[in-house]
Design a protein around this motif. Sequence first.
Motif, PDB file in Angstrom:
ATOM      1  N   ASP A   1      92.946 101.942 132.118  1.00 35.03           N
ATOM      2  CA  ASP A   1      92.015 100.994 132.739  1.00 35.03           C
ATOM      3  C   ASP A   1      90.607 101.290 132.236  1.00 35.03           C
ATOM      4  N   VAL A   2      90.214 100.570 131.163  1.00 33.24           N
ATOM      5  CA  VAL A   2      88.887 100.808 130.583  1.00 33.24           C
ATOM      6  C   VAL A   2      88.004  99.606 130.879  1.00 33.24           C
ATOM      7  N   LYS A   3      86.882  99.880 131.446  1.00 29.38           N
ATOM      8  CA  LYS A   3      85.947  98.784 131.734  1.00 29.38           C
ATOM      9  C   LYS A   3      85.021  98.614 130.527  1.00 29.38           C
ATOM     10  N   LEU A   4      85.205  97.506 129.796  1.00 28.15           N
ATOM     11  CA  LEU A   4      84.409  97.299 128.587  1.00 28.15           C
ATOM     12  C   LEU A   4      82.984  96.884 128.954  1.00 28.15           C
ATOM     13  N   VAL A   5      82.073  97.264 128.076  1.00 33.01           N
ATOM     14  CA  VAL A   5      80.666  96.923 128.335  1.00 33.01           C
ATOM     15  C   VAL A   5      80.463  95.439 128.062  1.00 33.01           C
ATOM     16  N   ASP A   6      79.768  94.774 128.926  1.00 29.34           N
ATOM     17  CA  ASP A   6      79.496  93.343 128.730  1.00 29.34           C
ATOM     18  C   ASP A   6      78.390  93.216 127.684  1.00 29.34           C
ATOM     19  N   ILE A   7      78.796  92.794 126.435  1.00 32.90           N
ATOM     20  CA  ILE A   7      77.868  92.780 125.298  1.00 32.90           C
ATOM     21  C   ILE A   7      76.740  91.758 125.494  1.00 32.90           C
ATOM     22  N   GLN A   8      77.090  90.659 126.192  1.00 31.32           N
ATOM     23  CA  GLN A   8      76.086  89.610 126.430  1.00 31.32           C
ATOM     24  C   GLN A   8      74.911  90.155 127.250  1.00 31.32           C
TER      25      GLN A   8
ATOM     26  N   HIS B   1      74.101  93.188 127.577  1.00 37.18           N
ATOM     27  CA  HIS B   1      73.424  94.242 126.832  1.00 37.18           C
ATOM     28  C   HIS B   1      72.389  93.664 125.854  1.00 37.18           C
ATOM     29  N   ILE B   2      72.802  92.564 125.145  1.00 37.95           N
ATOM     30  CA  ILE B   2      71.886  91.963 124.157  1.00 37.95           C
ATOM     31  C   ILE B   2      70.667  91.365 124.839  1.00 37.95           C
ATOM     32  N   GLU B   3      70.883  90.803 125.985  1.00 43.83           N
ATOM     33  CA  GLU B   3      69.761  90.163 126.696  1.00 43.83           C
ATOM     34  C   GLU B   3      68.655  91.152 127.066  1.00 43.83           C
ATOM     35  N   THR B   4      69.038  92.395 127.165  1.00 48.15           N
ATOM     36  CA  THR B   4      68.022  93.386 127.543  1.00 48.15           C
ATOM     37  C   THR B   4      67.186  93.830 126.332  1.00 48.15           C
ATOM     38  N   ILE B   5      67.634  93.491 125.104  1.00 46.53           N
ATOM     39  CA  ILE B   5      66.903  93.934 123.905  1.00 46.53           C
ATOM     40  C   ILE B   5      65.826  92.890 123.565  1.00 46.53           C
ATOM     41  N   PRO B   6      64.598  93.295 123.264  1.00 44.67           N
ATOM     42  CA  PRO B   6      63.527  92.346 122.914  1.00 44.67           C
ATOM     43  C   PRO B   6      63.881  91.601 121.625  1.00 44.67           C
ATOM     44  N   GLU B   7      63.471  90.385 121.545  1.00 43.08           N
ATOM     45  CA  GLU B   7      63.832  89.529 120.425  1.00 43.08           C
ATOM     46  C   GLU B   7      63.299  90.079 119.106  1.00 43.08           C
ATOM     47  N   GLU B   8      62.090  90.597 119.134  1.00 44.68           N
ATOM     48  CA  GLU B   8      61.468  91.146 117.916  1.00 44.68           C
ATOM     49  C   GLU B   8      62.315  92.278 117.327  1.00 44.68           C
ATOM     50  N   GLU B   9      62.850  93.061 118.201  1.00 48.38           N
ATOM     51  CA  GLU B   9      63.684  94.209 117.784  1.00 48.38           C
ATOM     52  C   GLU B   9      64.983  93.730 117.123  1.00 48.38           C
TER      53      GLU B   9
ATOM     54  N   SER C   1      66.624  82.180 110.066  1.00 47.96           N
ATOM     55  CA  SER C   1      65.534  81.184 110.052  1.00 47.96           C
ATOM     56  C   SER C   1      64.707  81.371 111.305  1.00 47.96           C
ATOM     57  N   ASP C   2      63.541  80.855 111.279  1.00 46.98           N
ATOM     58  CA  ASP C   2      62.644  81.072 112.430  1.00 46.98           C
ATOM     59  C   ASP C   2      63.157  80.416 113.707  1.00 46.98           C
ATOM     60  N   ASP C   3      63.964  79.278 113.441  1.00 44.54           N
ATOM     61  CA  ASP C   3      64.451  78.593 114.656  1.00 44.54           C
ATOM     62  C   ASP C   3      65.824  79.112 115.101  1.00 44.54           C
ATOM     63  N   TYR C   4      66.244  80.167 114.459  1.00 43.94           N
ATOM     64  CA  TYR C   4      67.565  80.748 114.841  1.00 43.94           C
ATOM     65  C   TYR C   4      67.482  81.334 116.257  1.00 43.94           C
ATOM     66  N   GLN C   5      68.309  80.771 117.046  1.00 38.89           N
ATOM     67  CA  GLN C   5      68.254  81.188 118.457  1.00 38.89           C
ATOM     68  C   GLN C   5      69.146  82.407 118.686  1.00 38.89           C
ATOM     69  N   LEU C   6      68.484  83.449 118.868  1.00 42.26           N
ATOM     70  CA  LEU C   6      69.244  84.683 119.074  1.00 42.26           C
ATOM     71  C   LEU C   6      69.913  84.733 120.434  1.00 42.26           C
ATOM     72  N   GLY C   7      69.366  84.038 121.315  1.00 43.82           N
ATOM     73  CA  GLY C   7      69.959  84.079 122.675  1.00 43.82           C
ATOM     74  C   GLY C   7      71.314  83.419 122.733  1.00 43.82           C
TER      75      GLY C   7
END
Lengths: 243, 181
Positions: A206-213, A215-223, A236-242
Amino acid sequence: MKQDFNILAELEAVAPTLAITNKSMPYTLPNGYFDSFSEAVMTQISIDNLPKVAAQFTVPQDYFASLSSNVLNAIAKEVTGKNEVIEELEAIAPILNAIERTNIYTVPETYFTTFAANINNVISTSKVVPISSFKRKMLYVAAACVIGIMAVSAFIFTKNSEKIDYAAYKQIDVNSTINTISNEELLNYLENVNPITNSNALTTIDVKLVDIQDHIETIPEEELRQYLKEVEVPVSDDYQLGI
Amino acid sequence: MLVEDTELVYQFKNSANKEMAFTAIVKKYQEKLYWHIRRMVIDHDDTNDILQNMFVKAWKGLVNFREDSQLYTWLYRIATNECLSFLDQKKRKGAERFDDHESGLSNTIKADSNFDANKLEWKLQLAIQQLPERQRLVFNLRYYDEMPYEEMSRILETSEGALKASYHHAAKKIEAYILGG
């Protein structure tokens, strides 16, 4: 007393010589005869009163009929045995038969009569002395120390002897080696040899996987942009990372 | 009346008064064993030490004595082993002092107050000391104790044939020694 006087007077009248004769007994008795007499009588009485038990014992059938012949056989056997030694010597070294077989060495007087008592004294003085509890504890401590030293030595020894040669592993060309193996062999290996791939052991964990979504939301976009640049992904500049 | 060995061993193992049973065993065999040892080591004091040691060992071992062998054989075996180890020790000490062990035993015989070189009995004793230890044991057990080879083989743990050969060799050597003067 009066009666004694009468007897004496009577004796004087009948046989005056006897009347003046000393009445002491000339016979002698064993020393202490009367001291042990009562005991002897009582012993005799108790023996006489014992039930006659002889009839209760049983004797093997024909025991007495064959007793005399058995005794004679035993004697004959003994005599034959001795003759055997003499006859044997007669054949190999007859002069030795002419020598008397007596013990010519001397033994101190009363040696054999006192030996058994002496040996009992020796035995009683040589009986095992129990170890005190302190000494026993010290023995356990010493044993523990020895075992500890042995365990540490064994650990050090095995550690050194099983040193892995990583340099040799680096020199192996894994890709080219795998290419030489046929697909059939690989499939066979995966199916039969490696039990982990087929086992359901992993699925039961029973392994609880980390929710990657999250996790990514907590990282600043510039990084994130900086990271993608480093791994050479066109952005591209309009690439939506979110996403 | 002599009590049977099996009865004595039983009393020793099961009775509260094991000292009494052991004393009876000592009394029964002390003389035979004394002479068995004395003929090997000659000196009375050495014999006494060995006899005492062997009985102490018998006391310690008797509780585990298995009755598949005879008590008499077992005691003889202890006495024999004690004798041989004593003689080994003496030999080692002798080697340190560059002494000859056999001549040492002969000297002990000659030092006996009753020694008479003209008597056959004493010559025989000197001749026996010329034999090797094992051969001396075999000769003594057969000649003096009139022991059957079968019993001897149990004591010395040697085959009957080998014992017979050993005894024959020993008797011939002794005869030659006596006849040679």
